[in-house]
Write an enzyme that holds these catalytic residues in place. Structure first.
Site, PDB file in Angstrom:
ATOM      1  N   ARG A  46      11.170  26.263  79.223  1.00 17.12           N
ATOM      2  CA  ARG A  46      11.755  25.225  80.083  1.00 17.12           C
ATOM      3  C   ARG A  46      12.734  24.324  79.352  1.00 17.12           C
ATOM      4  O   ARG A  46      13.787  23.988  79.872  1.00 17.12           O
ATOM      5  CB  ARG A  46      10.624  24.339  80.616  1.00 17.12           C
ATOM      6  N   HIS A 235     -13.541  39.645  77.309  1.00 13.71           N
ATOM      7  CA  HIS A 235     -13.823  40.186  75.976  1.00 13.71           C
ATOM      8  C   HIS A 235     -15.186  40.901  75.889  1.00 13.71           C
ATOM      9  O   HIS A 235     -15.274  42.018  75.393  1.00 13.71           O
ATOM     10  CB  HIS A 235     -13.763  39.083  74.923  1.00 13.71           C
ATOM     11  N   LYS A 340     -18.751  31.177  63.077  1.00 12.92           N
ATOM     12  CA  LYS A 340     -18.012  32.220  63.798  1.00 12.92           C
ATOM     13  C   LYS A 340     -18.618  33.534  63.377  1.00 12.92           C
ATOM     14  O   LYS A 340     -18.617  33.890  62.190  1.00 12.92           O
ATOM     15  CB  LYS A 340     -16.527  32.168  63.423  1.00 12.92           C
TER      16      LYS A 340
HETATM   17  C1  BG6 Z   1      -9.782  33.444  73.849  1.00 10.86           C
HETATM   18  C2  BG6 Z   1     -10.535  32.331  74.506  1.00 10.86           C
HETATM   19  O1  BG6 Z   1      -9.486  34.447  74.766  1.00 10.86           O
HETATM   20  O2  BG6 Z   1     -10.556  33.982  72.792  1.00 10.86           O
HETATM   21  C3  BG6 Z   1     -10.915  31.249  73.502  1.00 10.86           C
HETATM   22  O3  BG6 Z   1      -9.737  31.748  75.534  1.00 10.86           O
HETATM   23  C4  BG6 Z   1     -11.640  31.868  72.331  1.00 10.86           C
HETATM   24  O4  BG6 Z   1     -11.719  30.256  74.105  1.00 10.86           O
HETATM   25  C5  BG6 Z   1     -10.874  33.050  71.766  1.00 10.86           C
HETATM   26  O5  BG6 Z   1     -11.825  30.867  71.342  1.00 10.86           O
HETATM   27  C6  BG6 Z   1     -11.675  33.773  70.709  1.00 10.86           C
HETATM   28  O6  BG6 Z   1     -10.862  34.727  70.084  1.00 10.86           O
HETATM   29  P1  BG6 Z   1     -11.153  35.218  68.596  1.00 10.86           P
HETATM   30  O7  BG6 Z   1     -10.124  36.261  68.355  1.00 10.86           O
HETATM   31  O8  BG6 Z   1     -11.009  34.008  67.712  1.00 10.86           O
HETATM   32  O9  BG6 Z   1     -12.551  35.731  68.593  1.00 10.86           O
END
Ligand code: BG6
Length: 485
Positions: A46, A235, A340
């Site tokens: 934009r 996912h 994570k």
């Molecule tokens: C995204 C989500 O699709 O995937 C996020 O919108 C999430 O909320 C992310 O944190 C996680 O991706 P990755 O690759 O870090 O596991």
């Protein structure tokens, strides 16, 4: 060899996803010599910007997000491809400017929609208005494609007025991850697993996708979605599909996607009658992560104190088909979990008879752990004799461990977007989600959301930095099983 020349047009080129993922991915393809020398990268957004300003944004993003040292020669080659065009997305007549900007260029165009989905339809109209769509062009769509079946149909309909399904690439970035792709190899290049991959050999499967991050300044967006829509509908169901699908005849998009679709369609519906036994919905409260105090979901910046949006879900998913009857797939995913950590654990059945009772009264079953991220690898838990002269046989549970970083230390870790971008340029749809898959996944997810709404299910609290609400432990404990820690 690199694919034929095409213009790569990124809508929303100055946005977060573009800067963090798309531009660095294209740069890496440049490093590998995988972008045709005549291709241009057109940023469309934009704001009014000069090409120089756009270039600066691109270079800054690369410096920030590319892990390796930037090669100046490659960078010059890359930035020489850049073109910038400001557009008023909702005003179709402004797209003639885009047409002028890429006039005389390549015939094939890749349009990457990295904007809110609400304007995908407007962009298509604008492109059409400027006669910028032909049968050889491709469109790449980011998630979320809708927040329900109905809204996803609306978005897909808007886009399909202008692009055929074989021109449409729906991104689920998990499909570009090395470890997710490796599921195909693990299952179909190893007879050991191909032949022991069903209800006769497998007791149950656990899929955990844990994140330590919270909402990261996008409370408003996230609150509309929640973890079920944001992570499970896409996912986790993609991982589940690859794990559970029948062997595809080959790796073509048609074969792979058809098999994945059958899995999603065979998922047993979760509704108001069975939801209490099958799903746990959670929301993080204040807590500690790595010893640091972090705010709960309702205390995050921009939060609405009354929100019932879930940041955690655990689900007992069942696939109603011949292969998987009676084999539960326990899924769990959440924000603000201790670390994570994403992995799949396939629990094989216990031995029917134990001749090592003196050493082990209850022989543990074999477990195959697929570490998705970080510390990618595959691990097989098995029983082994402890060496020694003792007349009584002593045995122990041990593991075969294939760590990707140790085994392939000379290989660069390829980001999911790099792989997916290359597949788009190559015109291969195998790693993209078909419309049928998206819709089948929404049918299943919508039913859970509807059941939450009709039963007034409020998320259960869990402390930030924990593995989720206690009831997620009971979900699996009821079946005499437990989450692998
Ligand atoms: C995204 C989500 O699709 O995937 C996020 O919108 C999430 O909320 C992310 O944190 C996680 O991706 P990755 O690759 O870090 O596991």
């Amino acid at each position: 060899d690199c694919q034929s020349a095409s213009e790569i047009v990124i809508f929303g080129a100055m946005g977060d996803l573009s800067c963090r993922k798309l531009l660095p991915a294209l740069y890496q393809l440049e490093v590998c010599g995988l972008i045709n020398k005549d291709s241009r990268i057109v940023g469309a957004a934009r704001q009014d910007h000069t090409l120089e300003e756009f270039r600066n944004v691109v270079v800054d993003s690369l410096n920030k997000y590319v892990k390796e040292t930037i090669d100046e020669t490659v960078l010059t080659r890359f930035t020489n491809r850049l073109v910038y065009q400001s557009l008023e997305f909702k005003d179709s007549s402004s797209f003639s400017k885009l047409s002028d900007a890429i006039a005389g260029g390549n015939e094939t165009r890749v349009y990457y929609f990295s904007t809110p989905p609400a304007i995908y339809g407007d962009i298509c109209k604008g492109l059409h208005h400027a006669s910028l769509i032909t049968d050889v062009d491709r469109v790449v769509m980011e998630k979320p494609i809708g927040h329900s079946l109905e809204s996803s149909i609306a978005i897909n309909n808007q886009v399909s007025e202008y692009f055929n399904e074989n021109q449409t690439y729906r991104i689920d970035h998990y499909l570009g991850k090395e470890t997710v792709l490796n599921l195909l190899v693990l299952r179909f290049a190893n007879s050991l697993f191909t032949n022991n991959w069903d209800r006769n050999s497998i007791d149950h499967v656990q899929i955990t996708v844990a994140e330590s991050v919270g909402i990261e300044g996008r409370w408003g967006f996230y609150d509309e979605a929640g973890q079920l829509r944001d992570m499970v509908q896409n996912h986790l169901l993609q991982i589940l599909s690859l794990l559970a699908m029948e062997p595809p005849a080959d790796l073509s998009a048609d074969s792979v996607r058809a098999e994945k679709l059958k899995v999603v369609k065979a998922l047993k519906a979760i509704n108001r009658e069975n939801i209490k036994d099958k799903v746990v919905r959670g929301q993080y409260g204040d807590g500690f992560l790595n010893g640091i105090s972090v705010p709960g979901y309702l205390n995050e910046e921009g939060a609405n104190a009354n929100s019932n949006t879930e940041t955690f879900v655990a689900i007992k998913a069942e696939i109603d088909n011949w292969r998987w009857k009676g084999v539960p797939f326990y899924l769990r995913t959440g924000k603000r979990m201790p670390k994570k950590h994403s992995e799949i654990v396939v629990h094989f059945k216990q031995q029917p008879h134990n001749i090592f009772k003196d050493s082990y009264s209850d022989l543990p079953a074999n477990k195959l752990t697929i570490r998705l991220q970080p510390d990618e690898g595959v691990e097989l838990q098995m029983m082994n004799k402890i060496p020694g002269i003792a007349s009584q046989m002593r045995i122990q549970e041990n593991k075969l461990d294939l760590s990707f970083s140790d085994t392939y230390h000379d290989e660069r870790v390829v980001d999911a977007y790099e792989r997916l971008m290359l597949e788009v340029l190559n015109g291969n749809q195998s790693l993209f989600v078909s419309r049928d898959e998206v819709e089948a996944a929404w049918v299943w997810a919508d039913s859970i959301i509807e059941a939450w709404n009709t039963t007034n299910e409020v998320p259960k609290p869990y402390a930030a930095g924990s593995w989720g609400p206690v009831s997620s432990i009971s979900l699996i404990a009821r079946d005499d099983r437990q989450w692998v820690e």
